[in-house]
Motif scaffolding. Structure first.
Motif, PDB file in Angstrom:
ATOM      1  N   MET A 124       8.312 -26.103  -4.589  1.00  0.00           N
ATOM      2  CA  MET A 124       8.332 -24.705  -5.351  1.00  0.00           C
ATOM      3  C   MET A 124       7.083 -23.940  -4.817  1.00  0.00           C
ATOM      4  SD  MET A 124       8.953 -25.353  -9.388  1.00  0.00           S
ATOM      5  CE  MET A 124       7.962 -26.997  -9.759  1.00  0.00           C
ATOM      6  N   ARG A 125       6.075 -24.429  -4.363  1.00  0.00           N
ATOM      7  CA  ARG A 125       4.714 -23.766  -3.848  1.00  0.00           C
ATOM      8  C   ARG A 125       5.068 -23.137  -2.545  1.00  0.00           C
ATOM      9  NH1 ARG A 125      -0.236 -27.115  -2.953  1.00  0.00           N
ATOM     10  NH2 ARG A 125      -1.475 -25.371  -3.199  1.00  0.00           N
ATOM     11  N   ARG A 126       6.173 -23.729  -1.906  1.00  0.00           N
ATOM     12  CA  ARG A 126       6.159 -23.383  -0.407  1.00  0.00           C
ATOM     13  C   ARG A 126       6.980 -21.891  -0.245  1.00  0.00           C
ATOM     14  NH1 ARG A 126       8.757 -28.470   1.072  1.00  0.00           N
ATOM     15  NH2 ARG A 126       6.654 -29.349   1.331  1.00  0.00           N
ATOM     16  N   LYS A 127       7.721 -21.790  -1.489  1.00  0.00           N
ATOM     17  CA  LYS A 127       8.562 -20.257  -1.248  1.00  0.00           C
ATOM     18  C   LYS A 127       8.157 -19.348  -2.220  1.00  0.00           C
ATOM     19  CE  LYS A 127      11.563 -20.742   2.035  1.00  0.00           C
ATOM     20  NZ  LYS A 127      12.957 -20.863   1.716  1.00  0.00           N
ATOM     21  N   VAL A 128       6.914 -19.663  -3.207  1.00  0.00           N
ATOM     22  CA  VAL A 128       6.461 -18.472  -3.971  1.00  0.00           C
ATOM     23  C   VAL A 128       5.668 -17.530  -3.444  1.00  0.00           C
ATOM     24  CG1 VAL A 128       5.007 -18.173  -5.910  1.00  0.00           C
ATOM     25  CG2 VAL A 128       6.547 -20.128  -5.989  1.00  0.00           C
ATOM     26  N   SER A 129       5.895 -16.165  -3.483  1.00  0.00           N
ATOM     27  CA  SER A 129       5.439 -15.182  -2.816  1.00  0.00           C
ATOM     28  C   SER A 129       4.902 -14.258  -3.900  1.00  0.00           C
ATOM     29  CB  SER A 129       6.190 -14.449  -2.164  1.00  0.00           C
ATOM     30  OG  SER A 129       7.567 -13.817  -2.701  1.00  0.00           O
ATOM     31  N   ALA A 130       5.080 -14.340  -5.186  1.00  0.00           N
ATOM     32  CA  ALA A 130       4.513 -13.573  -6.284  1.00  0.00           C
ATOM     33  C   ALA A 130       3.114 -13.785  -6.359  1.00  0.00           C
ATOM     34  CB  ALA A 130       5.314 -13.815  -7.477  1.00  0.00           C
ATOM     35  N   GLN A 131       2.232 -12.926  -6.808  1.00  0.00           N
ATOM     36  CA  GLN A 131       0.969 -12.934  -6.930  1.00  0.00           C
ATOM     37  C   GLN A 131       0.574 -13.457  -8.352  1.00  0.00           C
ATOM     38  OE1 GLN A 131      -1.194 -12.030  -4.578  1.00  0.00           O
ATOM     39  NE2 GLN A 131       0.736 -11.933  -3.489  1.00  0.00           N
ATOM     40  N   GLY A 132      -0.481 -14.072  -8.575  1.00  0.00           N
ATOM     41  CA  GLY A 132      -0.973 -14.385  -9.975  1.00  0.00           C
ATOM     42  C   GLY A 132      -0.384 -15.764 -10.418  1.00  0.00           C
ATOM     43  N   VAL A 133       0.241 -16.698  -9.781  1.00  0.00           N
ATOM     44  CA  VAL A 133       1.053 -17.543 -10.340  1.00  0.00           C
ATOM     45  C   VAL A 133       0.265 -18.860 -10.265  1.00  0.00           C
ATOM     46  CG1 VAL A 133       3.040 -19.192  -9.691  1.00  0.00           C
ATOM     47  CG2 VAL A 133       3.174 -16.511  -9.223  1.00  0.00           C
ATOM     48  N   ARG A 134       0.316 -19.593 -11.451  1.00  0.00           N
ATOM     49  CA  ARG A 134      -0.382 -20.858 -11.561  1.00  0.00           C
ATOM     50  C   ARG A 134       0.625 -21.965 -11.676  1.00  0.00           C
ATOM     51  NH1 ARG A 134      -1.582 -21.866 -17.132  1.00  0.00           N
ATOM     52  NH2 ARG A 134      -2.995 -23.648 -17.223  1.00  0.00           N
ATOM     53  N   LEU A 135       0.618 -22.925 -11.086  1.00  0.00           N
ATOM     54  CA  LEU A 135       1.502 -23.950 -11.180  1.00  0.00           C
ATOM     55  C   LEU A 135       0.837 -25.185 -12.212  1.00  0.00           C
ATOM     56  CD1 LEU A 135       3.986 -25.292  -8.479  1.00  0.00           C
ATOM     57  CD2 LEU A 135       2.662 -26.922 -10.173  1.00  0.00           C
ATOM     58  N   VAL A 136       1.429 -25.482 -13.121  1.00  0.00           N
ATOM     59  CA  VAL A 136       1.078 -26.778 -13.804  1.00  0.00           C
ATOM     60  C   VAL A 136       1.903 -27.912 -13.482  1.00  0.00           C
ATOM     61  CG1 VAL A 136       0.293 -27.422 -16.363  1.00  0.00           C
ATOM     62  CG2 VAL A 136       0.136 -25.036 -15.725  1.00  0.00           C
ATOM     63  N   ALA A 137       1.491 -29.137 -12.990  1.00  0.00           N
ATOM     64  CA  ALA A 137       2.044 -30.205 -12.868  1.00  0.00           C
ATOM     65  C   ALA A 137       1.714 -31.415 -13.616  1.00  0.00           C
ATOM     66  CB  ALA A 137       1.748 -30.786 -11.314  1.00  0.00           C
ATOM     67  N   ILE A 138       2.452 -32.047 -14.467  1.00  0.00           N
ATOM     68  CA  ILE A 138       2.087 -32.766 -15.645  1.00  0.00           C
ATOM     69  C   ILE A 138       2.747 -34.309 -15.616  1.00  0.00           C
ATOM     70  CG2 ILE A 138       1.793 -33.101 -18.216  1.00  0.00           C
ATOM     71  CD1 ILE A 138       2.301 -30.199 -18.177  1.00  0.00           C
ATOM     72  N   ASP A 139       2.014 -35.185 -15.542  1.00  0.00           N
ATOM     73  CA  ASP A 139       2.298 -36.630 -15.544  1.00  0.00           C
ATOM     74  C   ASP A 139       1.644 -37.324 -16.367  1.00  0.00           C
ATOM     75  OD1 ASP A 139       4.727 -38.262 -13.536  1.00  0.00           O
ATOM     76  OD2 ASP A 139       3.371 -39.269 -14.489  1.00  0.00           O
ATOM     77  N   ASN A 140       2.108 -38.386 -17.222  1.00  0.00           N
ATOM     78  CA  ASN A 140       1.446 -39.295 -18.012  1.00  0.00           C
ATOM     79  C   ASN A 140       0.830 -40.314 -17.244  1.00  0.00           C
ATOM     80  OD1 ASN A 140       3.559 -40.803 -17.794  1.00  0.00           O
ATOM     81  ND2 ASN A 140       4.010 -41.038 -20.084  1.00  0.00           N
ATOM     82  N   SER A 141       1.093 -40.515 -16.001  1.00  0.00           N
ATOM     83  CA  SER A 141       0.563 -41.878 -15.200  1.00  0.00           C
ATOM     84  C   SER A 141      -0.630 -41.351 -14.361  1.00  0.00           C
ATOM     85  CB  SER A 141       1.812 -42.194 -14.135  1.00  0.00           C
ATOM     86  OG  SER A 141       1.403 -43.186 -13.248  1.00  0.00           O
ATOM     87  N   GLU A 142      -1.542 -41.976 -14.665  1.00  0.00           N
ATOM     88  CA  GLU A 142      -2.910 -41.624 -13.613  1.00  0.00           C
ATOM     89  C   GLU A 142      -2.549 -42.144 -12.274  1.00  0.00           C
ATOM     90  OE1 GLU A 142      -6.687 -43.527 -15.178  1.00  0.00           O
ATOM     91  OE2 GLU A 142      -6.228 -42.527 -17.061  1.00  0.00           O
TER      92      GLU A 142
END
Length: 243
Positions: free
Chosen positions: A75-93
Motif C-alpha cells: 500500500m505504501r508503494r503507491k500512496v501519493s496523498a498527503q498526511g496519510v498514516r498507516l497503522v499496522a497491527i498484529d498480536n504476535s510480537e
C-alpha cells in the motif's frame, strides 16, 4: 532479506500442536505463504493499485493482522496523498519485530505505526482503506461481525475494505475439487504429504473459513451497500466492500 525455507512440519510429530504465529513461523513466513496461498503475489500487487485510487489526504490506512508487513509495504508503494498514516497491527510480537525491519528498509513519506495488539481492541478512525489479508479466518466466528461493523463505522465515506480469505463452498463436489487443486498447488511447491497433513491438523482448531455468501452477508449487515469478490484462485479469494 532472504527468506528461510518453511520446514516446520517436515518431521513427524507425535502430537501436532495448534498453529501459532510464533518466532518459528515468523522466520519462515514469506516462504510459507508464497508456497501455500495461490495468487498471493497478485493480491499484494493489486493492494498497491487500490491504495493509489482510494487512499485520501489526511486519512488513516489500517493493515489488520499485518504479519510481516507485506500488505503495508504494498500500500505504501503507491500512496501519493498527503498526511496519510498507516497503522499496522498484529498480536504476535515476533511478527511485529520482523515487520519493523521490513518496513524500515523502504523509504516512504507515509508514516507507519506498528502496534502489537489484538485487532478487536483497536479503534478504527478516519479510515480510507482497511485491509484484512488472511486474518478474519483466525478470529472466533462470533467476533467477525463486530469487527467488520467497527471497521465500517470508522471508515470515511468512499473508503474501501479489502478482505482476503480461504473460502469454503456449500456444494460438496465443488468444495472437494477446489480443495484438491489447492493441495496439488502445495505439492507442486515442494511440500510433502507429511507436511501437508501435519499443517492441516495444526490449523484445524484455529482457522475456520467462511463461504463467499457468508462474507457478503456480513458486509451488508455492517452497512456496506457494495461488495464483490474481485479475485479467486482455487479456494482462496479476495473481496472488496466500499462505504
Amino acid at each position: 532479506m532472504s527468506a528461510k525455507q518453511d520446514r516446520i512440519f517436515s518431521t513427524p510429530q507425535s502430537s501436532v500442536a495448534d498453529f501459532r504465529f510464533d518466532d518459528k513461523v515468523a522466520s519462515v513466513f514469506p516462504d510459507m505463504i508464497s508456497r501455500s496461498v495461490p495468487g498471493y503475489g497478485e493480491i499484494l500487487h493489486t493492494l498497491s493499485e487500490i491504495a493509489q485510487r482510494f487512499v485520501s489526504e489526511n486519512s488513516n490506512v489500517y493493515d489488520l493482522g499485518c504479519s510481516l508487513g507485506a500488505a503495508s509495504l504494498a500500500m505504501r508503494r503507491k500512496v501519493s496523498a498527503q498526511g496519510v498514516r498507516l497503522v499496522a497491527i498484529d498480536n504476535s510480537e515476533a511478527m511485529i519485530k520482523r515487520a519493523k525491519e521490513h518496513l524500515d528498509a523502504f523509504v516512504s513519506p507515509v508514516e507507519v505505526d506498528l502496534v502489537c495488539a489484538d485487532i478487536r481492541d483497536v479503534a478504527i478512525e478516519r479510515a480510507s482503506m482497511v485491509v484484512l489479508n488472511f486474518t478474519l479466518q483466525f478470529l472466533n466466528p462470533d467476533d467477525r461481525d463486530r469487527l467488520i461493523r467497527k471497521i465500517y463505522q470508522g471508515m470515511l465515506p468512499g473508503g474501501i475494505l479489502v478482505v482476503s480469505e480461504k473460502l469454503v463452498f456449500p456444494q460438496p463436489r465443488l468444495h472437494k475439487l477446489l480443495d484438491d487443486l489447492h493441495l496439488d498447488f502445495k505439492r507442486a511447491n515442494g511440500y510433502s504429504e507429511l507436511e501437508i497433513s501435519q499443517k492441516r491438523t495444526a490449523l484445524e482448531n484455529v482457522m475456520r473459513p467462511d463461504s463467499w455468501q457468508e462474507h457478503q452477508a456480513r458486509f451488508a449487515r455492517a452497512g456496506f451497500e457494495e461488495s464483490t469478490l474481485w479475485f479467486q484462485c482455487y479456494n482462496f479469494a479476495s473481496m472488496i466492500a466500499i462505504k
